[in-house]
Enzyme design. Structure first.
Site, PDB file in Angstrom:
ATOM      1  N   ASN A   1     -53.789  10.170 -23.566  1.00  0.00           N
ATOM      2  CA  ASN A   1     -53.511   8.760 -23.880  1.00  0.00           C
ATOM      3  C   ASN A   1     -53.197   8.021 -22.590  1.00  0.00           C
ATOM      4  OD1 ASN A   1     -50.971  10.593 -24.322  1.00  0.00           O
ATOM      5  ND2 ASN A   1     -50.163   8.604 -23.692  1.00  0.00           N
TER       6      ASN A   1
ATOM      7  N   HIS B   1     -40.222  23.855 -25.346  1.00  0.00           N
ATOM      8  CA  HIS B   1     -39.934  22.751 -24.426  1.00  0.00           C
ATOM      9  C   HIS B   1     -38.436  22.568 -24.231  1.00  0.00           C
ATOM     10  CE1 HIS B   1     -43.784  21.870 -26.404  1.00  0.00           C
ATOM     11  NE2 HIS B   1     -44.132  21.246 -25.298  1.00  0.00           N
TER      12      HIS B   1
HETATM   13  N1  HPA Z   1     -45.833  10.774 -22.020  1.00  0.00           N
HETATM   14  C1  HPA Z   1     -45.140  11.932 -22.053  1.00  0.00           C
HETATM   15  N2  HPA Z   1     -45.642  13.040 -22.582  1.00  0.00           N
HETATM   16  C2  HPA Z   1     -46.887  13.005 -23.069  1.00  0.00           C
HETATM   17  C3  HPA Z   1     -47.658  11.824 -23.068  1.00  0.00           C
HETATM   18  C4  HPA Z   1     -47.088  10.646 -22.517  1.00  0.00           C
HETATM   19  O1  HPA Z   1     -47.708   9.571 -22.452  1.00  0.00           O
HETATM   20  N3  HPA Z   1     -48.852  12.139 -23.641  1.00  0.00           N
HETATM   21  C5  HPA Z   1     -48.808  13.452 -23.972  1.00  0.00           C
HETATM   22  N4  HPA Z   1     -47.605  13.979 -23.629  1.00  0.00           N
END
Ligand code: HPA
Length: 278
Positions: free
Chosen positions: A236, A84
């Site tokens: 999420n 990343h």
């Molecule tokens: N935000 C940014 N990156 C992420 C999230 C998030 O809520 N969930 C998984 N990767």
């Protein structure tokens, strides 16, 4: 600017490991996606530690292997884990999978990730076909001197996530009985999650899912003339939608719970692709 010599070293290592490989697709398995590889017939394996410039991924949920695989007769490179921008490892580590996919002669790059959902009605575990993206990273891997490997100086981005592949993905979802969302993926650099105010702002700007990856890879793959497909697991609700903090544990827990659906969808997608020109 991306250093081609570094990328070539990585490609040389992969060529030496899999001299007979003729993949049609390369797939990057993001956070929590690695186990999808279990659905494929494995033909070979090389650790990222043995691919110069890729190194060990330091992120939980990223296995750190390149698998040479097959499903529905389609040879595939599966990158189990990605590097990343927020790791500060430079663009080479981010670009290497795309360089390998293109150099190996594959036509298609399939990018997966974990993302936060910005819609109150969406639920963790939902899978979203990426229709387009918004790059809020403030940088792109194509900054710097022009390198024709990555296409023209000013790459068109009007159809980054290939329309036909999106339709095949949607059909795979229908035939596998897995409802799919569709939407725009919005990328910041991370490693912080967003603030609630940022999520409200990004949603107003058109974000359906927010994350920290994929966009630089999609920019490179599209510019290099690969067809791109993208899929997010909404792991999420984005920051501020629920009155609870965000954790990477929640992200990996959700992908674990959704793994059966993720595997089923991917297997069906490969089965559908067997009838498509690749
Ligand atoms: N935000 C940014 N990156 C992420 C999230 C998030 O809520 N969930 C998984 N990767």
């Amino acid at each position: 600017m991306i250093n081609q010599d570094e990328l070539k070293k990585a490609w040389n290592a992969v060529q030496a490991a899999f001299p007979k490989a003729k993949p049609k697709i390369g797939m990057v398995l993001g956070s929590g996606w690695s186990d999808v590889a279990e659905s494929f017939e494995k033909l070979g394996e090389i650790s990222y530690a043995d691919i110069p410039g890729l190194g060990a991924t330091g992120v939980v949920g990223h296995a750190g292997r390149l698998l040479w695989c097959r499903s529905s007769g389609i040879e595939t490179f599966l990158f189990q884990g990605r590097r990343h921008v927020y790791e500060g490892v430079g663009w080479e580590a981010v670009a290497i999978p795309l360089f390998i996919i293109k150099s190996a002669g594959a036509s298609t790059a399939f990018l997966t990730n974990a993302a936060g959902g910005t819609h109150p009605q969406w639920t963790p575990g939902d899978l979203m076909i990426i229709t387009d993206h918004i790059n809020m990273m403030g940088v792109t891997p194509l900054l710097g001197a022009h390198d024709p490997f990555w296409g023209p100086r000013f790459p068109d981005q009007s159809n980054v996530y290939d329309k036909d592949l999106r339709a095949v993905l949607a059909r795979a979802g229908e035939n596998a009985g897995i409802p799919l969302r569709e939407g725009v993926y919005f990328a910041g650099t991370g490693p912080t999650y967003e603030t609630p105010a940022e999520v409200r702002a990004w949603r107003t700007l058109g974000a359906d899912a927010v994350g920290m990856s994929t966009v630089p890879e999609a920019i490179l793959a599209n510019a290099a003339g690969l067809r791109v497909a993208g899929l997010s697991c909404i792991t999420n609700m984005a920051s501020g939608i629920l009155d609870q903090p965000l954790t990477h544990e929640e992200v990996t827990n959700t992908t674990r719970q959704s793994m059966q659906n993720m595997k089923k969808l991917i297997l069906q997608f490969w089965a559908e692709l067997a009838n498509e020109p690749l």
